[in-house]
Design a protein around this motif. Structure first.
Motif, PDB file in Angstrom:
ATOM      1  N   THR A 153      17.056   1.154  -3.304  1.00  8.83           N
ATOM      2  CA  THR A 153      15.709   1.514  -2.867  1.00  8.83           C
ATOM      3  C   THR A 153      15.003   2.312  -3.960  1.00  8.83           C
ATOM      4  O   THR A 153      15.630   2.934  -4.829  1.00  8.83           O
ATOM      5  CB  THR A 153      15.728   2.376  -1.596  1.00  8.83           C
ATOM      6  OG1 THR A 153      16.281   3.667  -1.913  1.00  8.83           O
ATOM      7  CG2 THR A 153      16.546   1.728  -0.490  1.00  8.83           C
ATOM      8  N   ASP A 154      13.675   2.306  -3.905  1.00 10.77           N
ATOM      9  CA  ASP A 154      12.903   3.103  -4.862  1.00 10.77           C
ATOM     10  C   ASP A 154      13.237   4.583  -4.733  1.00 10.77           C
ATOM     11  O   ASP A 154      13.300   5.305  -5.742  1.00 10.77           O
ATOM     12  CB  ASP A 154      11.400   2.896  -4.638  1.00 10.77           C
ATOM     13  CG  ASP A 154      10.913   1.546  -5.145  1.00 10.77           C
ATOM     14  OD1 ASP A 154      11.643   0.878  -5.898  1.00 10.77           O
ATOM     15  OD2 ASP A 154       9.775   1.162  -4.771  1.00 10.77           O
ATOM     16  N   ARG A 155      13.427   5.037  -3.513  1.00 10.20           N
ATOM     17  CA  ARG A 155      13.747   6.459  -3.349  1.00 10.20           C
ATOM     18  C   ARG A 155      15.063   6.796  -4.035  1.00 10.20           C
ATOM     19  O   ARG A 155      15.177   7.806  -4.737  1.00 10.20           O
ATOM     20  CB  ARG A 155      13.821   6.834  -1.868  1.00 10.20           C
ATOM     21  CG  ARG A 155      14.065   8.347  -1.690  1.00 10.20           C
ATOM     22  CD  ARG A 155      14.223   8.750  -0.251  1.00 10.20           C
ATOM     23  NE  ARG A 155      14.421  10.197  -0.134  1.00 10.20           N
ATOM     24  CZ  ARG A 155      13.460  11.094  -0.031  1.00 10.20           C
ATOM     25  NH1 ARG A 155      12.196  10.704  -0.056  1.00 10.20           N
ATOM     26  NH2 ARG A 155      13.729  12.375   0.086  1.00 10.20           N
ATOM     27  N   THR A 159      15.602   9.279  -7.163  1.00  8.03           N
ATOM     28  CA  THR A 159      16.554  10.392  -7.038  1.00  8.03           C
ATOM     29  C   THR A 159      17.591  10.350  -8.149  1.00  8.03           C
ATOM     30  O   THR A 159      17.865  11.362  -8.820  1.00  8.03           O
ATOM     31  CB  THR A 159      17.256  10.347  -5.669  1.00  8.03           C
ATOM     32  OG1 THR A 159      16.284  10.468  -4.631  1.00  8.03           O
ATOM     33  CG2 THR A 159      18.269  11.476  -5.530  1.00  8.03           C
ATOM     34  N   SER A 178       9.650   0.784 -10.398  1.00 11.64           N
ATOM     35  CA  SER A 178       9.866   0.589  -8.965  1.00 11.64           C
ATOM     36  C   SER A 178       9.766  -0.894  -8.627  1.00 11.64           C
ATOM     37  O   SER A 178       9.295  -1.698  -9.437  1.00 11.64           O
ATOM     38  CB  SER A 178       8.853   1.399  -8.148  1.00 11.64           C
ATOM     39  OG  SER A 178       7.553   0.844  -8.275  1.00 11.64           O
ATOM     40  N   VAL A 191      14.489   6.950   5.810  1.00 16.60           N
ATOM     41  CA  VAL A 191      14.042   7.591   4.566  1.00 16.60           C
ATOM     42  C   VAL A 191      13.578   8.998   4.934  1.00 16.60           C
ATOM     43  O   VAL A 191      12.698   9.154   5.789  1.00 16.60           O
ATOM     44  CB  VAL A 191      12.880   6.810   3.916  1.00 16.60           C
ATOM     45  CG1 VAL A 191      12.382   7.542   2.674  1.00 16.60           C
ATOM     46  CG2 VAL A 191      13.311   5.395   3.570  1.00 16.60           C
ATOM     47  N   ASN A 224       7.379   8.003  -1.882  1.00 14.79           N
ATOM     48  CA  ASN A 224       8.407   8.174  -2.910  1.00 14.79           C
ATOM     49  C   ASN A 224       7.850   8.783  -4.195  1.00 14.79           C
ATOM     50  O   ASN A 224       8.577   9.470  -4.921  1.00 14.79           O
ATOM     51  CB  ASN A 224       9.077   6.829  -3.202  1.00 14.79           C
ATOM     52  CG  ASN A 224       9.991   6.391  -2.072  1.00 14.79           C
ATOM     53  OD1 ASN A 224      10.532   7.217  -1.337  1.00 14.79           O
ATOM     54  ND2 ASN A 224      10.161   5.088  -1.916  1.00 14.79           N
ATOM     55  N   HIS A 227       8.086  12.340  -3.647  1.00 16.97           N
ATOM     56  CA  HIS A 227       9.490  12.742  -3.791  1.00 16.97           C
ATOM     57  C   HIS A 227       9.871  12.878  -5.267  1.00 16.97           C
ATOM     58  O   HIS A 227      10.572  13.817  -5.658  1.00 16.97           O
ATOM     59  CB  HIS A 227      10.379  11.707  -3.103  1.00 16.97           C
ATOM     60  CG  HIS A 227      11.840  11.859  -3.376  1.00 16.97           C
ATOM     61  ND1 HIS A 227      12.564  12.957  -2.964  1.00 16.97           N
ATOM     62  CD2 HIS A 227      12.723  11.054  -4.050  1.00 16.97           C
ATOM     63  CE1 HIS A 227      13.827  12.828  -3.354  1.00 16.97           C
ATOM     64  NE2 HIS A 227      13.944  11.682  -4.016  1.00 16.97           N
TER      65      HIS A 227
END
Length: 384
Positions: A153-155, A159, A178, A191, A224, A227
């Motif tokens: 995932t992009d998140r 991270t 991304s 998420v 994101n 984030h």
């Protein structure tokens, strides 16, 4: 050496000569202007990016030369518009070894990070052949689980990218690509801090979304981005980093009534994207309407520093171009039609039929006097 080669001395540097901040380039998959609140989207799908824009230098009149993820990766690295009629430049093995303004940043450690495989479209060859000493981190490099056809995932990508950079020698130049804001628009479960929303059919239509998942994929990418910025702040790297956000193309070319009308009139709805340069330490927030295109990405970043650099591309520093009303270039692939515009005029040339059109752009962004100024037509022909 080529005909374009020139040593450029930046005219509006913002970084003191004795400082070398990190550079983080963030590739926002399919996040064209029509899906961003700051450009007028009525669903307010990008509150975090909208807030970031207010704290950044925002190039609001920016496009990519052609609609394609692979083309935009190639163009962003090489500064040469990928206008290949069949397939993409990166898929041609003879075209993957290019010069790049990225290599001007000799003090920076280079990283290219994406959540999936870089073997797609032969992108890995373009990256590793064109960026000297680059560390390429892709699907197999990460600890996070594979979520969908685009990898982690992009998140998780954001991270883990911050984790890598936290331990990396500084300064670094990191390009983070991304991918999840793309069909099938997979929305991962749980998420942190993200809750999908349901919009009515009328709301989706007004926001130029084709589905609930696409709407929520844009919202998730925006979430994101917040984030990512917060993660940099938590690791104390935020202050000494210049962030540059751009997108590879608009998701769909459907006419967006809240964008300037000349975009719809000349059929370039897939090309307008944001360019956002963010660094409170170095960048004074402003909205800059200087027309630009993706080949300008790296020269504009290099122009933030005072050191002269070798530019071998069609791109230019948009800070240098400010106020000069120079044209920028795009192509409508399906029609093989070049479109060139500045803040006053727009022209198109169809390379198959020979049909041409030229117009002035009025204060409301509408193309008027369609039989008018032809001065840009030769520019359209020259670019092609």
């Amino acid at each position: 050496h080529g005909a374009l080669d020139r040593i450029v001395t930046p005219t509006a540097p913002v970084v003191p000569a004795d400082e070398t901040p990190n550079i983080v380039i963030v590739f926002l998959e399919s996040l064209g202007n029509s899906h961003i609140g700051a450009y007028g989207n009525p669903l307010n799908p990008t509150p975090n990016l909208d807030a970031l824009i207010k704290e950044s230098r925002w190039y609001s009149n920016f496009i990519v030369p052609a609609r394609s993820t692979a083309k935009s990766v190639f163009t962003s690295i090489t500064g040469i518009p990928d206008v290949t009629a069949v397939s993409t430049a990166s898929r041609n093995p003879y075209m993957t070894n290019q010069r790049s303004v990225i290599n001007h940043f000799t003090e920076h450690n280079k990283y290219y990070m994406l959540g999936g495989s870089a073997g797609w479209a032969n992108i890995s060859a373009t990256i590793t052949n064109s960026i000297k000493g680059v560390t390429l981190l892709e699907e197999k490099s990460w600890q996070s689980p594979i979520e969908d056809v685009w990898g982690i995932t992009d998140r998780d990508l954001f991270t883990e990218a911050v984790g890598v950079l936290k331990d990396a020698p500084q300064p670094y130049l990191a390009y983070i690509q991304s991918a999840a804001n793309h069909s099938p628009h997979t929305i991962p479960d749980n998420v942190p801090g993200f809750t999908p929303k349901t919009a009515t059919e009328e709301e989706l239509k007004a926001g130029i979304f084709v589905s609930q998942n696409q709407y929520n994929a844009v919202r998730l990418l925006d979430h994101n981005v917040k984030h990512l910025i917060e993660s940099f702040k938590q690791t104390n790297m935020y202050k000494d980093t210049i962030f540059v956000f751009f997108a590879d193309h608009q998701a769909i070319g459907t006419n967006a009534p809240f964008l300037p009308e000349y975009i719809n009139q000349f059929g370039i709805g897939e090309l307008p994207v944001p360019l956002i340069v963010h660094s409170p330490k170095y960048i004074t927030p402003e909205s800059d309407a200087t027309p630009g295109s993706l080949p300008d990405l790296l020269p504009t970043i290099a122009g933030l520093f005072s050191e002269p650099y070798l530019n071998t591309t069609l791109g230019r520093d948009l800070a240098w171009a400010k106020g000069k009303n120079l044209p920028t270039y795009g192509i409508v692939q399906s029609e093989r039609k070049s479109v060139v515009f500045n803040q006053e005029s727009i022209a198109s040339l169809n390379h198959i039929s020979g049909d041409s059109q030229a117009a002035s752009i009025d204060a409301e962004g509408k193309a008027v006097d369609l039989s008018g100024d032809n001065s840009l037509l030769e520019t359209a022909r020259a670019y092609f």
